[in-house]
Design a protein around this motif. Structure first.
Motif, PDB file in Angstrom:
ATOM      1  N   ILE A   1       3.390 -10.167   4.825  1.00  0.00           N
ATOM      2  CA  ILE A   1       3.717  -9.172   5.786  1.00  0.00           C
ATOM      3  C   ILE A   1       2.505  -8.705   6.775  1.00  0.00           C
ATOM      4  N   THR A   2       1.402  -8.828   6.175  1.00  0.00           N
ATOM      5  CA  THR A   2       0.411  -8.596   7.362  1.00  0.00           C
ATOM      6  C   THR A   2       0.220  -9.650   8.318  1.00  0.00           C
TER       7      THR A   2
ATOM      8  N   LYS B   1      -0.868  -7.184  11.905  1.00  0.00           N
ATOM      9  CA  LYS B   1      -1.570  -6.247  11.646  1.00  0.00           C
ATOM     10  C   LYS B   1      -2.488  -6.368  10.325  1.00  0.00           C
ATOM     11  N   THR B   2      -3.264  -5.537  10.305  1.00  0.00           N
ATOM     12  CA  THR B   2      -4.153  -5.648   8.900  1.00  0.00           C
ATOM     13  C   THR B   2      -3.527  -4.865   7.985  1.00  0.00           C
TER      14      THR B   2
ATOM     15  N   THR C   1       2.140  -0.834   6.785  1.00  0.00           N
ATOM     16  CA  THR C   1       1.817  -2.039   7.389  1.00  0.00           C
ATOM     17  C   THR C   1       2.842  -2.716   8.524  1.00  0.00           C
ATOM     18  N   LEU C   2       3.899  -2.618   8.038  1.00  0.00           N
ATOM     19  CA  LEU C   2       4.852  -3.018   9.057  1.00  0.00           C
ATOM     20  C   LEU C   2       5.038  -2.004  10.385  1.00  0.00           C
ATOM     21  N   TYR C   3       4.814  -0.605  10.194  1.00  0.00           N
ATOM     22  CA  TYR C   3       4.977   0.287  11.095  1.00  0.00           C
ATOM     23  C   TYR C   3       4.239  -0.038  12.447  1.00  0.00           C
ATOM     24  N   LYS C   4       4.803  -0.204  13.621  1.00  0.00           N
ATOM     25  CA  LYS C   4       4.317  -0.324  14.770  1.00  0.00           C
ATOM     26  C   LYS C   4       3.659  -1.734  15.039  1.00  0.00           C
ATOM     27  N   GLY C   5       3.939  -2.551  13.805  1.00  0.00           N
ATOM     28  CA  GLY C   5       3.342  -3.982  13.968  1.00  0.00           C
ATOM     29  C   GLY C   5       4.286  -4.803  15.013  1.00  0.00           C
TER      30      GLY C   5
ATOM     31  N   TYR D   1      -6.456  -9.312  12.248  1.00  0.00           N
ATOM     32  CA  TYR D   1      -5.484  -9.745  13.086  1.00  0.00           C
ATOM     33  C   TYR D   1      -5.799  -9.395  14.475  1.00  0.00           C
ATOM     34  N   ASP D   2      -6.167  -8.367  14.689  1.00  0.00           N
ATOM     35  CA  ASP D   2      -6.570  -7.739  16.155  1.00  0.00           C
ATOM     36  C   ASP D   2      -7.432  -8.751  16.854  1.00  0.00           C
ATOM     37  N   THR D   3      -8.575  -9.115  16.036  1.00  0.00           N
ATOM     38  CA  THR D   3      -9.538 -10.211  16.603  1.00  0.00           C
ATOM     39  C   THR D   3      -8.865 -11.520  16.902  1.00  0.00           C
TER      40      THR D   3
END
Ligand SMILES: [Cu+2]
Lengths: 537, 122, 220
Positions: free
Chosen positions: A272-273, A278-279, A339-343, A531-533
């Motif tokens: 999922i991540t 997303k983290t 985690t899913l939210y706004k991913g 995941y941002d980086t």
């Protein structure tokens, strides 16, 4: 280092050594993982075949496909094979075996020889049991309840018990191996709260394996002694209490549910991540929930015994603890959702598996709360409601996560990509087929259809036919991956080291990895799932 | 060879405790004697664990694992006994602590005045 | 790193480890976890015993008096002595004393064999007294409630039998250690192996302490 040696070190673990003994006497955790994968796949399809015959029989209210006796043996085979030889070893011994050393940046597990020995123990024990069950037949169900198993059931009970007893040792060896590897072989900088949740989950699973499995071994020894030597520990004629068997059995077998589902939770966290870019939301909460489930899981076994004659007060206590386990499980579910939210969701096949897991696990967990309530359980105990409940956890949860994980790490394990479109079809077939099979079972169970019966009143026929149809669709969901994954081994596109742009040490090395996993020692400098980086690079 | 004195002393202590434990069963009958013997057993086990198995000098992680084993055994024992403290398996397997009425064999009756099915010996 | 001198290769860790300290710690930890599983194995049977000991206190206390307390106590003392010599063997091998290690190992094994012999004699004695309800042998118990007393003896045979199996396995591995000590190829490795074996041997002793106490000592 000479050039030849350097070349050899960077070669993939698959490139050399294709004689039989290179596989059968390997100590490479990645190859042992493959041995396990082959074994559990064989057992899975065998158990599935039994289920298919059961569903075929249940299309009509009368017993017409097989005899009543054969029916009892079929659900015993299905239960024994699926629980003991598929669900328990599935994720830890395949994906876990392959990935745990990679994820902690180690060259192998701490005890590579024990690892291959555990596969031998598992396979020999499994084949022995199957041979016994098929040649002489066992009809005790997978639970071997006394006094039926000790005083009434004849035929191959002792052989089946011995097989399960032997397979227990493979769990114990795997557990020891994983715990020591996680404690002692992490790469520099890889602190506990930088570990991937998959490692956390396998670590916790190993704790359960190590602490619970021996009790099962002891219980099976007592059963075997009672049958073979007449040492009747559970014999009512000597003042023995058959319910005591259930206490000891479920002291193992409830925590065993967490052996089956915790690794699945670990897999799904990784999937999922990655496909939300997303983290993981609430990483610490996730890790601690895993440990909490492990500990609470040992306090609840009596919820299988509410109507067994166990003291009501013990029932109250076990019911209360069971409600407590719902807390960490709910935390995990909420955190996956968050985690899913706004991913930036990517609906790949892997993601479909992961989302199926979350949905089905939630339904299974929810109905578990019904069963944890003393009064409701009296009504639905030993009905298809229970059957549906644990299949939502075991198949909807565990098997879905296993297939999702297998797809996700397939490029890493084989160096090949699988055909995405077919994978999506298979994932959807699994989701649809599964719900069609098992949702009707909730309904008929609530209406009073008892489990383990070959015949039933005509009122239930519509639901049973739906369920059997679903089983057919489900079978497609299982057979498709078998075909296209095997196909991809030869014709699949070559996989880059990190096809999903995923975080984690295992993606830093080649696909497939070299024999010692990494060419240079790895160090870890940051938190997991950054995941941002990765995406801003 | 270093550190030989400690294990030899532990061995001596063990034998003394063993003697005490055996003497107690002879001299103090009943529950107190039994509890004393069990206490002695824990002391003897601790002596072996600390001096022969090196738990005395082991790192904390190993001690945690040893402790975890004991803890889990305690969980199994306690929760199982919660059931058996609350019912009498001797005569009537399904007797419950709050049963009030009893039949001629001393087996408890349910609220409708029937012996529980599994208590009839069937 | 073209050629490795043979002296250093002896002290090198197995390939999955970075260094010997890591390997040693991993070995120790693995063994302790294994012992925790052994604890749970016997623990399951002890839990069952506790249930019945609690349910039938008088019968079990009475039945325990039919065991031979003198031999049981003697055996307990023997076993701890054997554990002591095992601990000494560990210290000897770490000090590099081959002959002493061998001697201590032999004493350890010898005492272990005597223990099993005495245990076998006890079993035989109980068999002649018709107190062995195994394989349909006659069980003629002189006291009250022979059925529940039979349950006591069931536990006695399960626990002492399982313990004897563990002892025998320990004797086998200790004999292997004797061979390794005889050859004296890699003393530091041998030291680790003897330490691991010593842990197992001492743990079997710990289990015996509880078997002895619960079976022989909780008597009327
Ligand atoms: Cu459960």
């Amino acid at each position: 280092m000479s050039e030849a040696a350097a070349n050899q070190a960077s070669e993939s673990y698959l490139s050399r050594g294709w004689r039989l003994r290179d596989w059968l006497f390997t100590t490479d955790h990645k190859r042992v993982a493959w041995l396990y994968t082959v074994s559990i796949t064989a057992f899975f399809f065998l158990g599935g075949l039994a289920a298919l015959v059961i569903r075929l029989e249940l299309i009509t209210p009368e017993g017409d496909v097989v005899s009543a006796d054969a029916y009892n043996q079929l659900f015993t085979i299905h239960g024994v094979v699926m629980v003991w030889f598929f669900l328990i070893p599935s994720i830890p011994n395949t994906l876990g075996n392959f990935l745990l050393p990679l994820m902690v940046g180690a060259k192998d597990l701490a005890f590579p020889k024990l690892n291959i020995i555990s596969w031998y123990i598992y396979t020999i024990g499994g084949v022995f049991t199957i041979a016994a069950v098929i040649t002489s037949g066992v009809d005790t169900g997978w639970t071997f309840y006394t006094p039926y198993s000790t005083q009434y059931a004849d035929r191959a009970v002792v052989a089946a018990l011995t097989g399960v007893f032997v397979v227990g040792f493979s769990s114990i060896l795997t557990g020891i191996n994983f715990i020591v590897t996680t404690h002692k072989m992490r790469a520099p900088g890889l602190t506990w709260f930088r570990l991937p949740l998959f490692v956390w989950a396998n670590y916790a699973t190993s704790l359960v394996m190590v602490l619970a499995t021996p009790v099962l071994s002891a219980t099976l020894i007592l059963l075997i002694l009672e049958r073979m030597l007449g040492i009747g520990i559970f014999d009512p004629a000597l003042g023995g209490d058959p319910i005591l068997f259930q206490h000891l059995f479920w002291f193992y077998s409830h925590p065993a549910v967490y052996i089956m589902i915790l690794p699945g939770m670990g897999v799904v966290s990784e999937l999922i991540t990655c496909f939300s870019r997303k983290t993981v939301f609430g990483y610490h909460g996730m890790a601690i929930s895993i440990l909490a489930i492990t500990v609470f899981g040992f306090l609840v076994w009596g919820h299988h015994m509410f109507v067994s004659g166990q003291s009501l007060y013990a029932g109250l206590m076990f019911s209360f603890f069971t409600f407590l386990v719902a807390l960490p499980s709910a935390i995990k579910t909420f955190n996956w959702t968050a985690t899913l939210y706004k991913g930036k969701l990517i609906f790949s096949a892997v993601m479909i598996y992961a989302l199926s897991f979350v949905g089905l696990f939630t339904i299974g967990g929810f109905t578990g709360i019904f069963l944890a309530s003393l009064a409701v359980d009296v009504h639905v105990h030993d009905t298809y409601f229970v059957v549906a409940h644990f299949h939502y956890i075991m198949v909807g949860g565990m098997v879905t996560a296993y297939l999702g994980g297998l797809h996700f790490w397939w490029p890493k394990m084989t160096g090949r990509m699988y055909p995405e479109i077919w994978a999506k079809v298979a994932a959807l077939a699994l989701f649809i087929g599964f719900n069609l099979t098992f949702f009707p079972q909730y309904l008929m169970g609530y209406a009073g259809m008892p489990r383990r019966y070959q015949t039933y009143p005509e009122d239930f026929q519509i639901l049973h036919v739906m369920s059997s149809l679903g089983a057919g669709v489900l079978a497609i969901g299982y057979l498709l991956p078998l075909v296209y994954l095997l196909w991809s081994l030869r014709w699949g596109k070559r996989a880059p080291p990190n096809p999903w742009r995923a975080a984690g040490l295992e993606w830093r090395t080649d696909s497939p990895p070299p024999k010692h996993n990494f060419l240079e020692p790895q160090t870890v400098t940051g938190p997991p799932y950054d995941y941002d980086t990765i995406d801003n690079k | 060879m270093r550190d030989v004195k400690a294990p030899v002393l532990a061995w001596g202590a063990y034998l003394i405790v063993l003697g005490g434990s055996v003497a107690a069963t002879k001299l103090v009958s009943g529950l107190m004697g039994h509890l004393f013997s069990l206490l002695c057993a824990s002391i003897m086990a601790s002596l072996i664990l600390s001096f022969f198995m090196g738990l005395r000098v082991a790192n904390n992680l190993l001690r945690v694992f040893a402790l975890a084993g004991v803890m889990w055994l305690a969980i199994m024992l306690t929760l199982t006994m919660v059931d058996y403290v609350m019912r009498d398996i001797g005569e009537c397997p399904n007797a419950q602590a709050d049963d009030v009425a009893r039949n001629a064999q001393g087996c408890p009756l349910d609220s409708a005045g029937n012996v529980r099915a599994s208590d009839t010996g069937a | 790193m073209t050629t490795t001198p043979s002296t250093t290769s002896k002290a090198a860790p197995d390939e999955q480890f970075d260094d010997l300290t890591q390997q040693r710690q991993a070995d120790l930890m693995g063994m302790w976890i294994f012992l925790a599983t052994e604890l749970m194995l016997f623990g399951g049977i002890f839990t069952a015993f506790t249930v019945y000991r609690f349910a039938y206190p008088e019968v079990f206390a009475e039945a325990a008096t039919h065991l031979d307390l003198k031999l049981g106590t003697f055996n307990t003392a023997l076993l701890v002595t054997s554990s002591l010599f095992m601990a000494l063997a560990e210290r000897a091998v770490n000090a590099g004393q081959r002959r002493k290690t061998l001697a201590f190992l032999f004493v350890t094994i010898g005492i272990g064999v005597v223990f099993l012999g005495i245990k076998g004699y006890e079993w035989h004695h109980e068999y002649t007294e018709k107190l062995m309800p195994i394989l349909g042998l006659a069980f003629e118990y002189p006291g009250a409630h022979p059925d529940r007393a039979e349950m006591f003896f069931n536990f006695y045979y399960v626990l002492t039998g399982l313990h004897a199996v563990h002892m025998s396995l320990g004797l086998v591995t200790l004999s292997v250690m004797v061979v390794f000590t005889w050859r004296w190829r890699d003393p530091s490795r041998l030291g680790r192996q003897i330490q691991i074996n010593g842990l197992y041997w001492a743990f079997v002793d710990v289990v015996w302490v509880f078997i002895f106490t619960t079976q022989y000592l909780l008597r009327a």
